[in-house]
Design a protein around this motif. Sequence first.
Motif, PDB file in Angstrom:
ATOM      1  N   LEU A 170     -34.778 -34.703  19.886  1.00  0.00           N
ATOM      2  CA  LEU A 170     -34.224 -35.989  19.847  1.00  0.00           C
ATOM      3  C   LEU A 170     -33.772 -36.641  18.735  1.00  0.00           C
ATOM      4  O   LEU A 170     -34.230 -36.615  17.584  1.00  0.00           O
ATOM      5  N   ASN A 171     -32.712 -37.422  18.815  1.00  0.00           N
ATOM      6  CA  ASN A 171     -32.341 -38.392  17.726  1.00  0.00           C
ATOM      7  C   ASN A 171     -33.398 -39.355  17.504  1.00  0.00           C
ATOM      8  O   ASN A 171     -33.572 -40.032  18.514  1.00  0.00           O
ATOM      9  N   VAL A 172     -34.005 -39.587  16.366  1.00  0.00           N
ATOM     10  CA  VAL A 172     -34.842 -40.790  16.176  1.00  0.00           C
ATOM     11  C   VAL A 172     -34.025 -41.880  15.803  1.00  0.00           C
ATOM     12  O   VAL A 172     -33.970 -42.490  14.646  1.00  0.00           O
ATOM     13  N   ASP A 173     -33.489 -42.347  16.885  1.00  0.00           N
ATOM     14  CA  ASP A 173     -33.031 -43.696  16.602  1.00  0.00           C
ATOM     15  C   ASP A 173     -33.342 -45.137  17.251  1.00  0.00           C
ATOM     16  O   ASP A 173     -32.612 -46.073  16.934  1.00  0.00           O
ATOM     17  N   GLY A 174     -34.305 -45.051  17.924  1.00  0.00           N
ATOM     18  CA  GLY A 174     -34.653 -46.154  18.390  1.00  0.00           C
ATOM     19  C   GLY A 174     -34.321 -46.789  19.767  1.00  0.00           C
ATOM     20  O   GLY A 174     -34.519 -47.713  20.275  1.00  0.00           O
ATOM     21  N   TYR A 175     -33.451 -46.136  20.434  1.00  0.00           N
ATOM     22  CA  TYR A 175     -32.914 -46.127  21.686  1.00  0.00           C
ATOM     23  C   TYR A 175     -33.277 -45.389  22.841  1.00  0.00           C
ATOM     24  O   TYR A 175     -33.229 -44.077  22.493  1.00  0.00           O
ATOM     25  N   TRP A 176     -33.933 -45.802  23.794  1.00  0.00           N
ATOM     26  CA  TRP A 176     -34.282 -44.855  25.086  1.00  0.00           C
ATOM     27  C   TRP A 176     -33.305 -44.563  25.987  1.00  0.00           C
ATOM     28  O   TRP A 176     -32.942 -45.542  26.829  1.00  0.00           O
ATOM     29  N   GLY A 177     -32.530 -43.453  25.726  1.00  0.00           N
ATOM     30  CA  GLY A 177     -31.392 -43.013  26.858  1.00  0.00           C
ATOM     31  C   GLY A 177     -31.918 -41.922  27.471  1.00  0.00           C
ATOM     32  O   GLY A 177     -33.102 -41.786  27.532  1.00  0.00           O
ATOM     33  N   PRO A 178     -30.997 -41.153  28.038  1.00  0.00           N
ATOM     34  CA  PRO A 178     -31.345 -40.069  29.137  1.00  0.00           C
ATOM     35  C   PRO A 178     -32.125 -38.986  28.207  1.00  0.00           C
ATOM     36  O   PRO A 178     -32.988 -38.580  28.962  1.00  0.00           O
ATOM     37  N   ALA A 179     -31.650 -38.727  27.079  1.00  0.00           N
ATOM     38  CA  ALA A 179     -32.595 -37.656  26.371  1.00  0.00           C
ATOM     39  C   ALA A 179     -33.857 -37.865  26.167  1.00  0.00           C
ATOM     40  O   ALA A 179     -34.706 -36.954  26.378  1.00  0.00           O
ATOM     41  N   THR A 180     -34.037 -39.086  25.697  1.00  0.00           N
ATOM     42  CA  THR A 180     -35.487 -39.685  25.605  1.00  0.00           C
ATOM     43  C   THR A 180     -36.471 -39.575  26.881  1.00  0.00           C
ATOM     44  O   THR A 180     -37.528 -39.033  27.017  1.00  0.00           O
ATOM     45  N   THR A 181     -35.794 -40.241  27.934  1.00  0.00           N
ATOM     46  CA  THR A 181     -36.230 -40.086  29.261  1.00  0.00           C
ATOM     47  C   THR A 181     -36.605 -38.672  29.940  1.00  0.00           C
ATOM     48  O   THR A 181     -37.559 -38.382  30.355  1.00  0.00           O
ATOM     49  N   ARG A 182     -35.574 -37.720  29.490  1.00  0.00           N
ATOM     50  CA  ARG A 182     -36.095 -36.334  30.000  1.00  0.00           C
ATOM     51  C   ARG A 182     -37.283 -35.826  29.178  1.00  0.00           C
ATOM     52  O   ARG A 182     -37.880 -35.257  29.745  1.00  0.00           O
ATOM     53  N   ALA A 183     -37.387 -35.957  27.949  1.00  0.00           N
ATOM     54  CA  ALA A 183     -38.359 -35.540  27.032  1.00  0.00           C
ATOM     55  C   ALA A 183     -39.628 -36.066  27.600  1.00  0.00           C
ATOM     56  O   ALA A 183     -40.779 -35.487  27.738  1.00  0.00           O
ATOM     57  N   ARG A 258     -41.575 -56.436  23.612  1.00  0.00           N
ATOM     58  CA  ARG A 258     -40.267 -56.366  23.543  1.00  0.00           C
ATOM     59  C   ARG A 258     -39.714 -54.933  23.059  1.00  0.00           C
ATOM     60  O   ARG A 258     -40.393 -54.563  22.251  1.00  0.00           O
ATOM     61  N   LEU A 259     -38.877 -54.397  23.753  1.00  0.00           N
ATOM     62  CA  LEU A 259     -38.425 -53.149  23.051  1.00  0.00           C
ATOM     63  C   LEU A 259     -36.740 -53.564  22.550  1.00  0.00           C
ATOM     64  O   LEU A 259     -35.742 -53.460  23.408  1.00  0.00           O
ATOM     65  N   ASP A 260     -36.597 -54.466  21.537  1.00  0.00           N
ATOM     66  CA  ASP A 260     -35.413 -54.675  21.057  1.00  0.00           C
ATOM     67  C   ASP A 260     -34.718 -53.632  20.314  1.00  0.00           C
ATOM     68  O   ASP A 260     -35.261 -52.553  20.088  1.00  0.00           O
ATOM     69  N   ALA A 261     -33.294 -53.855  20.146  1.00  0.00           N
ATOM     70  CA  ALA A 261     -32.472 -52.586  19.658  1.00  0.00           C
ATOM     71  C   ALA A 261     -32.235 -52.588  18.162  1.00  0.00           C
ATOM     72  O   ALA A 261     -31.781 -53.743  18.152  1.00  0.00           O
ATOM     73  N   PRO A 262     -32.516 -51.593  17.659  1.00  0.00           N
ATOM     74  CA  PRO A 262     -33.249 -50.436  17.907  1.00  0.00           C
ATOM     75  C   PRO A 262     -34.727 -50.853  17.787  1.00  0.00           C
ATOM     76  O   PRO A 262     -35.211 -51.622  17.192  1.00  0.00           O
ATOM     77  N   SER A 263     -35.405 -50.003  18.541  1.00  0.00           N
ATOM     78  CA  SER A 263     -36.959 -50.477  18.598  1.00  0.00           C
ATOM     79  C   SER A 263     -37.909 -49.356  17.928  1.00  0.00           C
ATOM     80  O   SER A 263     -37.550 -48.143  17.795  1.00  0.00           O
ATOM     81  N   ARG A 267     -38.859 -45.506  18.579  1.00  0.00           N
ATOM     82  CA  ARG A 267     -38.501 -44.497  17.220  1.00  0.00           C
ATOM     83  C   ARG A 267     -39.805 -43.691  17.115  1.00  0.00           C
ATOM     84  O   ARG A 267     -39.812 -42.546  16.940  1.00  0.00           O
ATOM     85  N   GLN A 268     -40.916 -44.301  17.175  1.00  0.00           N
ATOM     86  CA  GLN A 268     -41.980 -43.665  17.042  1.00  0.00           C
ATOM     87  C   GLN A 268     -42.507 -42.852  18.182  1.00  0.00           C
ATOM     88  O   GLN A 268     -42.909 -41.782  17.964  1.00  0.00           O
ATOM     89  N   MET A 269     -42.204 -43.115  19.404  1.00  0.00           N
ATOM     90  CA  MET A 269     -42.310 -42.147  20.493  1.00  0.00           C
ATOM     91  C   MET A 269     -41.479 -41.164  20.414  1.00  0.00           C
ATOM     92  O   MET A 269     -41.749 -39.846  20.844  1.00  0.00           O
ATOM     93  N   GLN A 270     -40.251 -41.337  19.931  1.00  0.00           N
ATOM     94  CA  GLN A 270     -39.393 -40.169  19.625  1.00  0.00           C
ATOM     95  C   GLN A 270     -39.859 -39.034  18.711  1.00  0.00           C
ATOM     96  O   GLN A 270     -39.697 -37.953  19.061  1.00  0.00           O
ATOM     97  N   ARG A 271     -40.536 -39.520  17.733  1.00  0.00           N
ATOM     98  CA  ARG A 271     -40.994 -38.648  16.577  1.00  0.00           C
ATOM     99  C   ARG A 271     -42.129 -37.952  17.146  1.00  0.00           C
ATOM    100  O   ARG A 271     -42.363 -36.787  16.994  1.00  0.00           O
ATOM    101  N   LEU A 272     -42.824 -38.638  17.976  1.00  0.00           N
ATOM    102  CA  LEU A 272     -44.016 -37.848  18.491  1.00  0.00           C
ATOM    103  C   LEU A 272     -43.859 -36.873  19.364  1.00  0.00           C
ATOM    104  O   LEU A 272     -44.225 -35.951  19.851  1.00  0.00           O
ATOM    105  N   LEU A 273     -42.623 -37.304  20.599  1.00  0.00           N
ATOM    106  CA  LEU A 273     -42.086 -36.519  21.445  1.00  0.00           C
ATOM    107  C   LEU A 273     -41.442 -35.057  20.788  1.00  0.00           C
ATOM    108  O   LEU A 273     -41.632 -33.825  21.157  1.00  0.00           O
ATOM    109  N   ASN A 274     -40.935 -35.296  19.750  1.00  0.00           N
ATOM    110  CA  ASN A 274     -40.346 -34.225  18.779  1.00  0.00           C
ATOM    111  C   ASN A 274     -41.571 -33.112  18.233  1.00  0.00           C
ATOM    112  O   ASN A 274     -41.234 -32.106  18.142  1.00  0.00           O
TER     113      ASN A 274
END
Length: 281
Positions: A170-183, A258-263, A267-274
């Motif tokens: 995942l790109n650790v960018d703080g945005y929750w899109g399809p790739a983050t959802t699939r993970a 709130r999940l403001d952009a970027p969040s 971002r932390q969730m993406q790191r942990l998923l990775n």
Amino acid sequence: MALSKAEQAAQVAEHICKHDAHGYSQPNRAGDGTIEEITLSDGSKAYIHGGEYDCSELVRMTYRAADVLPYGSYMWTGNEDALLRANGFERVAVVNAIRGDVLWREGHTAIYLGDGKIAEAYYGDEGLSGKKGDQDGTEVRIANFYPSRWTRCYRYTRDKADAYDKLPHLNVDGYWGPATTRALQAAFGTTVDGVVSHQVQDGCKAACTVGWQYDKTYIGSELICAMQRWLGVGVDGLLGPISIKALQKKLWTPIDGRLDAPSACVRQMQRLLNAGNLLNR
């Protein structure tokens, strides 16, 4: 270049020692219920609890903030050896201490900062449970390092300086899109389609981008139901402020619902998923 875990821990220890809001207390060592955000030298963020520390909690928190020691771990000098060894630390000679190493002796522990200095939580102004905050600048402090006063030294040896942000998942960018959802769907064992369905548009999810479906059915999402069970909140499948606050608390990021952009939370969730350890929280 991303900081090593040892360097992250050392910078967190320095921050705690240089801020008078943090004092010494054994009874109140678990903090005051607040979360403090620290900006490290590479611009990354680390999170610690507000309030008081004792020596073991200062050491534990530095490596918890570096995402080395597990969430919810309890440490004191009596179990420190076992906890550190179970999480990637090895014993080294005290005289060979380098920045970020953990120092130990019977009843006390500290972080070595390099250049002959340590970070430690020491006895407070009124013994073990004085007034909140550092009353005289010595309760949590940077002090001189005397090797002869220490029995053991521990070094983190699984250090992967950029293990999170450079993983190709995942790109650790703080945005929750399809790739983050699939993970997330793969992690929680729900249908993997990259879609968070039947959500309510409530203005608190700016970081949630492509793949979020909004309507007025209130049916909710299978994925969000699974996450709510994990978070221990009411299960309705709708990601709203209560669920967001629980997620932010679970991931030790600032809590505002709130999940403001970027969040920072995303971002932390993406790191942990990775890293493959989100569900260990």
